[in-house]
Scaffold this active site. Structure first.
Site, PDB file in Angstrom:
ATOM      1  CD  GLU A   1      -2.925   0.365  -0.058  1.00 12.13           C
ATOM      2  OE1 GLU A   1      -2.935   1.153  -1.009  1.00 12.13           O
ATOM      3  OE2 GLU A   1      -3.520  -0.727  -0.051  1.00 12.13           O
TER       4      GLU A   1
ATOM      5  CG  ASP B   1       6.302  12.453 -12.800  1.00 13.44           C
ATOM      6  OD1 ASP B   1       5.667  11.763 -13.610  1.00 13.44           O
ATOM      7  OD2 ASP B   1       7.306  13.106 -13.118  1.00 13.44           O
TER       8      ASP B   1
END
Lengths: 370, 954
Positions: free
Chosen positions: B764, B796
């Site tokens: 995660e 990004d």
């Protein structure tokens, strides 16, 4: 076409067994020109394109749409342009009927008709032997068809194995038809098959029966070209793929140039590294003199001293004769003249075209990199 | 195999008039369904007279819609329709170019249809009105919005079957039958309120973009649901059965096993019969229409792309990976043992401007050597650590196999196996690799003692959790390397040869793209293929209008200046004092004896150039090393760090390309002893003529690393935190990825706080993100004594497919962080930054295509329909084409206007201190990238916390 049903009881699936049978025949007899009549979705052709002996591969079917379904599998792969075939290969698909003659079907070594005849209507079936054995007259014909004797072993089968089948023959029926055709057109035929039933059912034969026909007589010498043209072309070309091969000068040139540059670079490296070791006498003794001690040491073969690479000025000269001594270049070019011809315009040659010239870069500054 | 797997066949003529050639005498049926097909704003009276009883519900809705329409000030207007008298307005022009005659014919033949709403125009205003009316009127709206996931206005109405159709699209294949609507299907209205994404600042300029407009000539695409009873599990059998009824469906179909798309309309429900081959039992086929789609509907795009792939095949282009190449026109670079295949990346997309083919020039580099050849070469060079060297050079590279058209990534090498080993085939039989390749592909393996390459595809699990696809083993001898060899990348000269072939300028791009369009146009088969779905390509790429954003002002300590047209301020930055120059009082210089002179010269120059920059540089502690072994460097740096407690900076001079030494020094100084460090290659400072300018650059970098600030750009937003994020994927370590995170902690955006998080695959990302955000906010508070009111995140490394995950899942999680602080509710903007895109911008001047100037922005037509987004080219293009960066705003609670967003982004592109000019992405993204790269590639470890406030990673 009948993959679904038969897959239930055979490993590998029966259709694959049929194709493997053909592939085995091809690998044994090495035919150059093969046509598959009733090629459907071209799966057999796709398999056969990997048989290196074949140079001309053709497919014929009445249904152009079915042929086009997986047509892209017959195009050259991207890697076929890197790893070049030695022999050429052209694959052509024709749309047309097996009841009609077409001059492009002449001169084949092997004709395969896998699970074809049972789909033919009677009038077409009647014309079929004349077209295949009489007109096309290949060295060899493979015909496969369901064996009706086997049908009781197929669970749930009511009439035919496929709704489009016009008939399914017993072994006796098929063998009679085959023998008659063979007899009439000068072939011998042997019978075999694929798909064994469970133990104890050997008397039923194979699930698919196969007749392998071999031409026994030399056919009347073939026709004259003009005669053929008159016969005309009733088939329509739906697809054609020409594979890149070393028979094509463009690719041969690329392959040869590639190999030559690789060799020249290797020779250059070994020459220069041995020079580094004996720094000092390098420039003094070398001018114009093709061969001296340490140059020889860097080359494997030195039968003929004039064939040795040498350094002149800021360039290294590798004689073509030296390059031609490498076996793979010999295999590619065949002759020294051929090598010279192939290289012209592709690499820098000496003024008399007897050696490849390669400039020595300033290695000192280059090795001192980031 | 492609899931949509349409089998499109048939003649050119057939597509021309699906209605004319439709096998159904369905005029009447068409008359009835037309109202649904043609839009949602109708005259109530005419409308109700047309209704089946079953459509009473629709009736009220339509009435409502129309009322709202009126309320919005729209009156029925005929527009330029040829049958004015009985034509009510409509919200969506459904009949495109060239279909009018056809429609008219219908009207004449079919009396009732005259009362039916007709079709005109395509006005955005009307559309907007319709969408609004709908969203107000329909009870299903909430579901529809949730499903389509954006905006309070939603995309339009959900089909009567509620959520099922999109769910179907998401999970294709045979599955439980969804609830089929009983009533006649209705047109899917995809239009919605256009997002406000256009700015106005800057100078307008003519640009071209590598998109080709696709005109849809069919009036609609019809979606059907195909039911097999008894149910048929086998997909290929489903395909086969449907194919048998070609006479009903026509040649042109797109079928995925349960959903069928046709360019023609069938009767209301079609019932067909098939015989199951396996047992001869009878199977019923029900074809029920579920939707009438606009021909440019998103649902059509997957099979349009299949169609386009066919077109490329017709043109003899080869699909490798996702792009199309032409190996027959290869450019062979013999010297480098590789060849370059020219080609295209091309796919069909729907953008704000409609349906487009996005075509870009692409090249594939294929090495002439097989992996086995490469292994031989490695063996020649390093016999001792041959296996290590192979691992290093080969893992992560993409190979293409000789016998099929597949590309694989090498994930590992199995040294214990050879071609003599056997594997289990799909049918359960065992076969050796030797036999397998010989039997199936006629290939004789020459080298018996080669190891096998391992490719590990993404794990796919079957219904019982069993692994469906395990490791794939490949033979080095039959695999070709693709891509630019690592060694070549470092060879300037070789790369020049290569980039000459690959980096094409705007005019070359235009020519190459036009060539493709001409090839398609000239090939009858290609045009036919496209026309089966009514697709026609424009003759040239689109031209449109862009803007050049205003020039920015850059400020140093005492001077400010407007950025010049070449967007470079290296002169100013070395001549005038930086905003904040940290005195370099205690630093150590490590060098070998061989470089002693260079070291001395460097130190002297550094001290000399320091003055103008505003820096004070003291003499370093000189540490001359007796050799250049890694241990020597490490030992000496360690002892120096221990002795000199106040050391600010470690500077090392190394000789040659020494990755090991570099990473040892970095590991030491970033992880163990937290001291900013600078490693200088002796070659860089070897030329005395260039030494001054190089020393200036080094000194500026040193200043950044020890906490200095170089320049700034005015940003009017107050109480602001800018965050940059990027992810580095480690190719060799089981795809472990590293997240770089930087956050601004002062008002001028000149102080950056940074964190790094390592995460294992499938781990995660959220927990670590939260951690980063909370600690940045704490740091911000520590510095400013308040928390930022606005947080703007530039993220990004997010692909188009992940946008929704970021918006729906990641951001809400992030926002939860704010509860850590009492009563804290900042505004937040999240902008996804996409660098790897296939959209190119060309500026058009005097008929010629040129590279656009920095600051060029496009925010319409070519943009994504679902989001507020824009394309911005911030950097100065030196070579090749201008590839802009795509910015997608996925959250904007700060209500930043498009102009604000665009200008802020552009300003931030000025702020990367390692380059006195603009860069492609906002500085925080680039910082995050540098940080993630250094940590992932070199450190393999989280850097020391003490360095968090320094740009030590530059």
């Amino acid at each position: 076409e009948i993959k679904d049903m038969e897959a239930v009881s055979f490993t590998p699936p029966l259709y694959k067994q049929r194709y493997n049978f053909v592939a085995d025949v091809v690998n044994t007899y090495q035919p150059k020109k093969v046509v598959d009549m009733g090629c459907a979705d071209c799966t057999l052709l796709w398999k056969l394109k990997f048989c290196n002996c074949i140079e001309v591969l053709a497919g014929l079917d009445i249904d152009a749409d079915t042929m086009k379904e997986k047509i892209h599998r017959l195009s050259p792969l991207p890697c076929d342009y890197v790893w070049l075939r030695k022999q050429p290969l052209t694959i052509t698909l024709y749309q047309g009927s097996v009841a009609e003659k077409d001059a492009s079907m002449l001169d084949f070594d092997l004709v395969t008709c896998i699970e074809l005849i049972e789909h033919l209507e009677l009038p077409v079936l009647e014309k079929f032997p004349e077209v295949v054995f009489g007109y096309m007259a290949p060295t060899m014909v493979i015909i496969s068809t369901p064996n009706a004797d086997f049908n009781p072993l197929l669970p749930g089968l009511t009439r035919f194995r496929h709704p489009d089948h016009k008939f399914e023959w017993s072994r006796a029926e098929f063998q009679k038809w085959a023998q008659d055709a063979a007899c009439q057109y000068g072939y011998t035929v042997e019978f075999t098959g694929v798909g064994n039933g469970p133990p104890g059912t050997e008397n039923k034969g194979f699930c698919t029966q196969i007749g392998v026909f071999i031409r026994s007589s030399h056919k009347n010498g073939g026709m004259v070209t003009t005669e053929r043209d008159e016969l005309g072309h009733s088939y329509k070309i739906v697809f054609q793929a020409v594979y890149p091969s070393l028979q094509d000068k463009k690719y041969l040139q690329i392959a040869v140039t590639n190999e030559v540059i690789y060799r020249v670079e290797a020779i250059k490296r070994s020459l220069l590294s041995s020079d580094d070791a004996e720094e000092g006498d390098k420039t003094a003794s070398k001018h114009g003199q093709p061969s001296d001690g340490h140059v020889e040491a860097s080359c494997t073969v030195s039968e003929e001293s004039s064939a040795e690479p040498y350094i002149h000025g800021n360039s290294i000269y590798v004689p073509l004769a030296k390059l031609f001594s490498f076996s793979n270049l010999q295999k590619l070019c065949g002759s020294l003249d051929e090598l010279q011809q192939l290289l012209s315009g592709k690499v820098t040659l000496s003024s008399d075209s007897s050696a490849v010239v390669s400039r020595i870069r300033n290695y000192v500054s280059e090795s001192f990199n980031l | 195999m492609d899931p949509t797997r349409p089998s499109f066949r048939g003649a050119f003529a057939q597509r021309l008039g699906p209605r004319l050639q439709s096998p159904f005498p369905g005029e009447e049926a068409r008359g009835r369904t037309l109202p649904f097909a043609r839009g949602r704003s109708f005259q109530p009276d005419d409308w109700s007279s047309q209704q089946d009883q079953s459509q009473q519900r629709e009736n009220t809705v339509a009435g409502l819609t129309c009322a709202m329409f009126r309320g919005l000030g729209f009156e029925p207007k005929a527009g330029d329709t040829p049958f004015k008298a009985h034509v009510p307005p409509l919200c969506r022009g459904f009949i495109g170019r060239g279909m009018f005659g056809d429609a008219q014919g219908d009207v004449k033949r079919d009396a009732p249809i005259q009362q039916a709403p007709s079709m005109v125009g395509d006005s955005g205003m009307q559309r907007a009105g319709a969408a609004r009316g709908l969203s107000g009127g329909r009870g299903e709206m909430a579901a529809s919005v949730a499903m389509l996931g954006r905006g309070s206005l939603g995309r339009g109405r959900a089909p009567p079957s509620s959520l099922s159709p999109p769910a179907l699209v998401a999970s294709r294949g045979p599955q439980p039958l969804p609830e089929i609507p009983a009533d006649i299907p209705t047109v899917e209205v995809q239009e919605k309120e256009p997002l406000e994404k256009q700015g106005s600042k800057g100078i307008r300029s003519q640009v071209a973009v590598n998109l080709i407009k696709i005109h849809c000539q069919n009036e609609a695409v019809y979606q059907y649901h195909v039911t097999f009873s008894p149910n048929i599990e086998c997909k290929s059998m489903r395909f086969g059965m449907l194919k048998e009824h070609k006479s009903v469906t026509g040649d042109v179909t797109a079928f995925d096993g349960s959903i069928l798309y046709l360019p023609v309309k069938l009767e209301k429900a079609v019932s067909l019969k098939c015989q199951r081959r396996t047992d001869g039992s009878e199977v019923n086929l029900q074809i029920q229409m579920t939707k009438i789609l606009e021909p440019n509907s998103d649902l059509c795009i997957p099979f349009y792309n299949v169609v386009f792939r066919r077109v490329m095949r017709i043109l003899e282009m080869k699909l490798v990976g996702r792009d199309f190449f032409d190996p027959a026109s290869a450019i062979v670079l013999h010297q480098h043992r590789l060849q370059i295949w020219p080609g295209y990346s091309a796919n069909i997309k729907r953008t704000d401007g409609g349906l487009f083919l996005i075509a870009d020039v692409s090249h594939k580099v294929i090495r002439n050597d097989s992996v086995l050849d490469v292994m031989h070469a490695i063996y020649q060079q390093s016999r001792q650590n041959f296996q290590d060297e192979c691992t290093k050079q080969l893992i992560g590279t993409i190979i293409i196999t000789r016998y099929n058209n597949r590309t694989y990534r090498i994930d590992d090498i199995d040294w214990n196996k050879s071609p003599r080993h056997s594997f289990t085939m799909a049918d359960g039989t065992e076969i050796t690799f030797l036999d397998y390749y010989s039997k199936n592909y006629g290939i004789t393996i020459k080298e018996m003692d080669q190891p096998l390459l391992i490719h590990r595809p993404k794990i796919k699990r079957g219904p019982e959790g069993q692994i469906l696809k395990g490791e794939i083993l490949l033979l080095p001898e039959l695999s070709f390397m693709t891509g630019i060899p690592e060694k070549m990348r470092k060879d300037f000269r070789a790369m020049k040869d290569l980039t000459q072939q690959i980096n094409l300028g705007p005019e070359q791009h235009r020519m190459t793209l036009n060539k493709l369009l001409q090839r398609i146009d000239k090939s009858e088969a290609s045009c036919t293929e496209l026309m089966r779905w009514g697709l026609v390509l424009d003759k040239e790429i689109i031209r449109t209008e862009g803007r050049i954003l205003p020039v920015e002002k850059v400020s140093l300590n005492n001077v400010s200046f407007m950025v010049s047209s070449d967007v470079n301020w290296s002169r100013e930055v070395t001549r005038d004092a930086s905003i904040h120059a940290v005195p370099l009082n205690h630093w150590a210089l490590f060098y070998t004896k061989r470089c002693a002179d260079q070291a001395r010269e460097l130190a002297t120059t550094l001290m000399r150039v320091a003055g103008p920059i505003g820096m004070k540089v003291n003499q370093p502690a000189w540490v001359e090393l007796k050799d250049d072994r890694t241990e020597t460097y490490v030992r000496n740096i360690k002892s120096q760090c221990g002795a000199e407690g106040r050391l600010q900076m470690v500077v090392c001079i190394i000789v040659g390309d020494r990755d090991d030494l570099y990473s040892a020094i970095k590991k030491l100084c970033c992880v163990q002893f937290p001291i900013p460090s600078q490693v200088i290659n002796a070659r860089t400072i070897s030329q005395s003529a260039k030494l001054k300018s190089i020393a200036q650059k080094i000194l500026l970098q040193i200043n950044c690393k020890i906490g200095g600030e170089l320049w700034r750009v005015d940003i009017p937003l107050r109480s602001l935190m800018i965050i940059g994020m990027d992810v580095y994927h480690d190719p060799s370590r089981g795809m472990r990825s590293v997240l770089g995170f930087t956050a601004s902690i002062n008002s001028t955006l000149t102080k950056w706080y940074s964190r790094v998080v390592f995460q294992m695959p499938n781990q995660e990302i959220m927990d670590s993100l939260k951690l980063c955000l909370v600690s940045s906010l704490q740091k911000f508070h520590e510095v400013n004594h308040f928390l930022p009111e606005k947080i703007i995140v530039y993220r990004d490394g997010v692909s188009d497919g992940q946008l929704k995950t970021v918006a729906d899942y990641e951001i809400p999680q992030l926002q939860k962080c704010f509860t850590t602080f009492e009563n804290y509710h900042p505004k937040m903007v999240v902008i996804v930054v996409q660098k790897r895109i296939s959209t190119n911008i060309y500026s058009v001047s005097g008929g010629r295509f040129e590279t656009p100037p920095p600051g060029t922005v496009i925010d319409h037509t070519v943009t994504n329909r679902g989001w507020v987004d824009f394309f911005l080219l911030a950097h100065h293009v030196r070579q090749g084409c201008g590839i802009p960066t795509h910015y997608v705003c996925v959250l904007n609670t700060a209500n930043l206007s498009p102009d604000h967003m665009q200008r802020l982004t552009y300003k931030l592109c000025h702020m990367y201190w390692n380059w006195p000019g603009t860069i492609r992405v906002p500085a925080p993204c680039k910082y995050a990238h540098r940080l993630a790269f250094l940590s992932g590639q070199t450190l393999h470890h989280e850097p020391h916390r003490a360095l968090c406030e320094f740009l030590f990673f530059l």
